[in-house]
Scaffold this motif. Structure first.
Motif, PDB file in Angstrom:
ATOM      1  N   ALA A  47       0.843  -1.194   0.000  1.00 12.49           N
ATOM      2  CA  ALA A  47       0.000   0.000   0.000  1.00 12.49           C
ATOM      3  C   ALA A  47       0.880   1.246   0.000  1.00 12.49           C
ATOM      4  N   PRO A  48       0.407   2.342  -0.594  1.00 12.52           N
ATOM      5  CA  PRO A  48       1.197   3.579  -0.560  1.00 12.52           C
ATOM      6  C   PRO A  48       1.397   4.047   0.872  1.00 12.52           C
ATOM      7  N   ARG A  49       2.571   4.544   1.132  1.00 12.70           N
ATOM      8  CA  ARG A  49       2.930   4.983   2.482  1.00 12.70           C
ATOM      9  C   ARG A  49       2.568   6.445   2.719  1.00 12.70           C
ATOM     10  N   TYR A  50       2.519   7.221   1.640  1.00 11.24           N
ATOM     11  CA  TYR A  50       2.276   8.658   1.756  1.00 11.24           C
ATOM     12  C   TYR A  50       1.014   9.024   0.973  1.00 11.24           C
ATOM     13  N   LEU A  51       0.046   9.617   1.659  1.00  4.88           N
ATOM     14  CA  LEU A  51      -1.244   9.940   1.053  1.00  4.88           C
ATOM     15  C   LEU A  51      -1.500  11.440   1.105  1.00  4.88           C
ATOM     16  N   PHE A  52      -1.813  12.012  -0.042  1.00  7.44           N
ATOM     17  CA  PHE A  52      -2.186  13.428  -0.118  1.00  7.44           C
ATOM     18  C   PHE A  52      -3.591  13.525  -0.705  1.00  7.44           C
ATOM     19  N   LEU A  53      -4.461  14.286  -0.064  1.00  6.16           N
ATOM     20  CA  LEU A  53      -5.774  14.608  -0.623  1.00  6.16           C
ATOM     21  C   LEU A  53      -5.898  16.122  -0.672  1.00  6.16           C
ATOM     22  N   PHE A 452      -8.142  14.415 -10.160  1.00  2.00           N
ATOM     23  CA  PHE A 452      -6.823  14.165 -10.751  1.00  2.00           C
ATOM     24  C   PHE A 452      -6.054  13.246  -9.814  1.00  2.00           C
ATOM     25  N   ALA A 453      -5.314  12.290 -10.379  1.00  2.30           N
ATOM     26  CA  ALA A 453      -4.578  11.348  -9.530  1.00  2.30           C
ATOM     27  C   ALA A 453      -3.238  10.986 -10.145  1.00  2.30           C
ATOM     28  N   ILE A 454      -2.266  10.763  -9.272  1.00  4.63           N
ATOM     29  CA  ILE A 454      -0.950  10.301  -9.688  1.00  4.63           C
ATOM     30  C   ILE A 454      -0.364   9.467  -8.560  1.00  4.63           C
ATOM     31  N   GLY A 455       0.375   8.434  -8.915  1.00  8.74           N
ATOM     32  CA  GLY A 455       1.063   7.640  -7.904  1.00  8.74           C
ATOM     33  C   GLY A 455       0.495   6.241  -7.746  1.00  8.74           C
ATOM     34  N   LYS A 456       0.821   5.628  -6.633  1.00  9.95           N
ATOM     35  CA  LYS A 456       0.459   4.240  -6.360  1.00  9.95           C
ATOM     36  C   LYS A 456      -1.061   4.078  -6.252  1.00  9.95           C
ATOM     37  N   GLY A 457      -1.663   3.333  -7.165  1.00  7.96           N
ATOM     38  CA  GLY A 457      -3.102   3.107  -7.143  1.00  7.96           C
ATOM     39  C   GLY A 457      -3.918   4.156  -7.855  1.00  7.96           C
ATOM     40  N   ALA A 458      -3.249   5.122  -8.487  1.00 13.44           N
ATOM     41  CA  ALA A 458      -3.954   6.243  -9.123  1.00 13.44           C
ATOM     42  C   ALA A 458      -4.927   5.789 -10.197  1.00 13.44           C
ATOM     43  N   GLU A 459      -4.629   4.684 -10.891  1.00 10.35           N
ATOM     44  CA  GLU A 459      -5.456   4.242 -12.017  1.00 10.35           C
ATOM     45  C   GLU A 459      -6.899   3.942 -11.599  1.00 10.35           C
ATOM     46  N   ALA A 471     -13.274   8.479  -1.145  1.00 10.65           N
ATOM     47  CA  ALA A 471     -12.812   8.000   0.163  1.00 10.65           C
ATOM     48  C   ALA A 471     -12.696   6.479   0.171  1.00 10.65           C
ATOM     49  N   LYS A 472     -13.665   5.807  -0.420  1.00 10.24           N
ATOM     50  CA  LYS A 472     -13.640   4.338  -0.433  1.00 10.24           C
ATOM     51  C   LYS A 472     -12.433   3.809  -1.197  1.00 10.24           C
ATOM     52  N   LYS A 473     -12.109   4.452  -2.312  1.00 10.13           N
ATOM     53  CA  LYS A 473     -10.939   4.033  -3.092  1.00 10.13           C
ATOM     54  C   LYS A 473      -9.655   4.239  -2.288  1.00 10.13           C
ATOM     55  N   ILE A 474      -9.565   5.365  -1.583  1.00 10.59           N
ATOM     56  CA  ILE A 474      -8.377   5.634  -0.765  1.00 10.59           C
ATOM     57  C   ILE A 474      -8.246   4.575   0.336  1.00 10.59           C
ATOM     58  N   MET A 475      -9.376   4.239   0.982  1.00  9.81           N
ATOM     59  CA  MET A 475      -9.348   3.208   2.024  1.00  9.81           C
ATOM     60  C   MET A 475      -8.814   1.892   1.475  1.00  9.81           C
ATOM     61  N   GLN A 476      -9.296   1.506   0.300  1.00 12.40           N
ATOM     62  CA  GLN A 476      -8.896   0.232  -0.294  1.00 12.40           C
ATOM     63  C   GLN A 476      -7.424   0.246  -0.700  1.00 12.40           C
ATOM     64  N   ILE A 477      -7.015   1.294  -1.390  1.00 10.69           N
ATOM     65  CA  ILE A 477      -5.644   1.372  -1.891  1.00 10.69           C
ATOM     66  C   ILE A 477      -4.636   1.433  -0.752  1.00 10.69           C
ATOM     67  N   ALA A 478      -4.948   2.243   0.261  1.00 10.74           N
ATOM     68  CA  ALA A 478      -4.019   2.448   1.380  1.00 10.74           C
ATOM     69  C   ALA A 478      -4.182   1.399   2.480  1.00 10.74           C
ATOM     70  N   GLU A 479      -5.135   0.489   2.283  1.00 12.26           N
ATOM     71  CA  GLU A 479      -5.390  -0.568   3.267  1.00 12.26           C
ATOM     72  C   GLU A 479      -5.620   0.018   4.656  1.00 12.26           C
ATOM     73  N   LEU A 480      -6.507   1.016   4.692  1.00 15.02           N
ATOM     74  CA  LEU A 480      -6.837   1.652   5.961  1.00 15.02           C
ATOM     75  C   LEU A 480      -7.855   0.797   6.695  1.00 15.02           C
ATOM     76  N   LYS A 481      -7.554   0.437   7.909  1.00  8.01           N
ATOM     77  CA  LYS A 481      -8.453  -0.383   8.700  1.00  8.01           C
ATOM     78  C   LYS A 481      -9.624   0.449   9.201  1.00  8.01           C
ATOM     79  N   LYS A 482     -10.742  -0.200   9.335  1.00  8.32           N
ATOM     80  CA  LYS A 482     -11.953   0.496   9.752  1.00  8.32           C
ATOM     81  C   LYS A 482     -12.199   0.375  11.250  1.00  8.32           C
ATOM     82  N   ASP A 483     -11.158  -0.016  11.982  1.00  9.88           N
ATOM     83  CA  ASP A 483     -11.284  -0.096  13.433  1.00  9.88           C
ATOM     84  C   ASP A 483     -11.390   1.312  14.002  1.00  9.88           C
TER      85      ASP A 483
END
Length: 500
Positions: A47-53, A452-459, A471-483
């Protein structure tokens, strides 16, 4: 006696070499640890380590193209160079035309809510977990940056939970309890005297609460640059009566710009566990509410400068970074073209405007108080700040007798004691029309916004989808837990609703 086969000789030699190979591998690994050799490359599936929104408040497709057109020749916006483009709808749960509360809740939580609500369900009973809180729970550092007040609707939706965006003091209180690592940009509107007085339960000065929660507070560029990574920080700069930073075209060079807040945020948040940063260009929306095309263009450019800082970071970490740029909604119904000019546009005329609608209105207010500024004197200022005059070599900027009469009537009305300022709007509107700009509203619209998107999972951001899907795509790509982080249950006594 039979001679050993070649296979036996090979196996014997291999067995003798194994200790040597093992020793060499051990030495290699030891040297990487001791000498500091480069770390192993990130896995292709990690998963990408650095996330910018990045969220351009009020920034529809027309606002982006306007800024691109008004820029000096040879320049282009960084966001439009991103390889992936999508479109997102923006409606709220209870209204087709949304506000920043409902729209940013969708971007922060992946769920719809009602207009004016901050990261809670529309029933105002259930709390919605945000991607920033998920990132924090995962061990990532978190940062929130905005050019408007740090507890305005959009930034608030990432760290606070309340039934109404008007609860500005309550939102500001939640900054300290969020545990987020970096807040940057405007001041906390909730800590202004008038908002503290309106709070149902006053819990103390926001700055003191932040200090008690081990946040270092900085007020200027030098102080911010001295903050060391690992220290929680709330950084703000000069602000207006609503706790917002100045419009980009009005900014005092001594004040910190949005791109600087972004750059310093990256410096403070960067760590082996990664980070999430949300950056809002909030004044784009304010300019569009005022139908001030020039100010909107300058603030889109300032927002893009902040994106450039993230892009520079991405180039250093291309396999570990994901950058998403979008908007919460469009504002003003901006069109590049209008009924008056037909097919003719001269967007470059907006470069003649030197200050924002708000700053010029402040001047008009001072004229009104002094009672000494005549209409001819006001017209001289119109020429100075908007490039419009009675005589101009460029006929498109010369006032016609009809224009002169319209402005004179507006000024005469404006300087009356109980009147509002319609003169500034008339002047700004005149330049907009000459440039070929059209506005259909002073409010938001339901126009879909670009992603607009660039980087890991951007496609995964290609196509047409709803804003909740971002938000859902970011959760999936970054493997953010829903705890749920424990602090959510401490701040809110409501039931926590996890993302679907």
């Amino acid at each position: 006696m039979n001679k050993p086969s070649r296979r036996v000789h090979y196996l014997s030699a291999t067995l003798h070499l194994l200790p040597l190979v093992s020793l060499m591998v051990s030495i290699s690994l030891f040297s990487q640890v001791i000498i500091g050799a480069p770390a192993l490359k990130p896995s292709a599936t990690a998963a990408p380590r650095y996330l910018f929104l990045f969220i351009g408040d009020g920034m529809g497709p027309a606002q982006i193209k306007l800024a691109d057109a008004v820029l000096e020749n040879g320049h282009a916006l960084k966001m439009t160079s991103f390889p992936v483009l999508g479109m997102a709808t923006t409606h709220a749960e209870n209204r087709y035309i949304t506000d920043s509360g409902a729209a940013s809740t969708a971007l922060a939580t992946g769920r719809k809510t009602t207009v004016g609500t901050i990261s809670m369900a529309g029933n105002h009973l259930d709390t919605l977990l945000t991607i920033a809180e998920m990132a924090k729970a995962k061990g990532m550092k978190t940062g929130i940056v905005s050019s408007v007040g740090i507890n305005d609707a959009t930034p608030a939706c990432f760290y606070a939970h309340t039934p109404s965006r008007s609860n500005s003091y309550d939102i500001a209180v939640q900054m300290a309890s969020s545990g987020f690592d970096y807040f940057g940009g405007g001041y906390a509107e909730g800590n202004l005297p008038e908002n503290r007085q309106k709070a149902p339960a006053f819990k103390g000065d926001i700055a003191e609460r932040m200090r008690s929660a081990k946040y270092l507070i900085t007020h200027n560029r030098i102080e911010l640059q001295k903050v060391k990574p690992g220290i929680r920080c709330w950084a703000y700069t000069g602000y207006d009566a609503k706790a917002a930073m100045d419009y980009a075209m009005d900014r005092n060079p001594e004040n910190i710009a949005l791109d600087e807040f972004t750059r310093e945020g990256i410096r403070l948040l960067d760590n082996p566990h990664g980070f999430f940063m949300m950056v809002e260009g909030g004044k784009i929306d304010w300019a569009c509410h005022a139908n001030d095309a020039a100010a909107a263009a300058h603030d889109v450019k300032a927002f893009d400068n902040a994106i450039a800082e993230a892009l520079a970071f991405y180039r250093r970490h291309p396999k570990e970074t994901l950058i998403i740029v979008t908007a919460d909604h469009e504002c003003g119904g901006l069109s590049l073209g209008n009924r008056t000019n037909g097919y003719d546009t001269r967007l470059s005329l907006l470069r003649r405007q030197k200050i924002s609608h708000q700053r010029f209105s402040e001047k008009v207010s001072s004229w009104k108080k002094s009672g000494t500024v005549t209409f001819p004197m006001a017209i001289d200022s119109v020429n100075t700040y908007y490039g419009i005059s009675m005589k101009d070599a460029d006929s498109t900027l010369a006032l016609t007798p009809a224009n002169y009469k319209t402005l004179e009537e507006a000024y005469t009305t404006t300087i009356k004691p109980e009147s509002t300022d319609i003169f500034t709007s008339a002047v700004t509107g005149l330049l907009n029309v000459r440039a070929g700009i059209g506005w259909s509203s002073n409010a938001h619209t339901a126009v879909p916004v670009q992603v607009f998107a660039i980087g890991k999972g951007a496609e995964r951001f290609r196509g047409f989808y709803d804003n909740t899907d971002i938000a859902k795509k970011i959760m999936q790509i970054a493997e953010l837990k829903k705890d749920a982080p424990s602090r959510i249950n401490q701040v809110n006594k409501h039931r926590l609703i996890l993302p679907q």
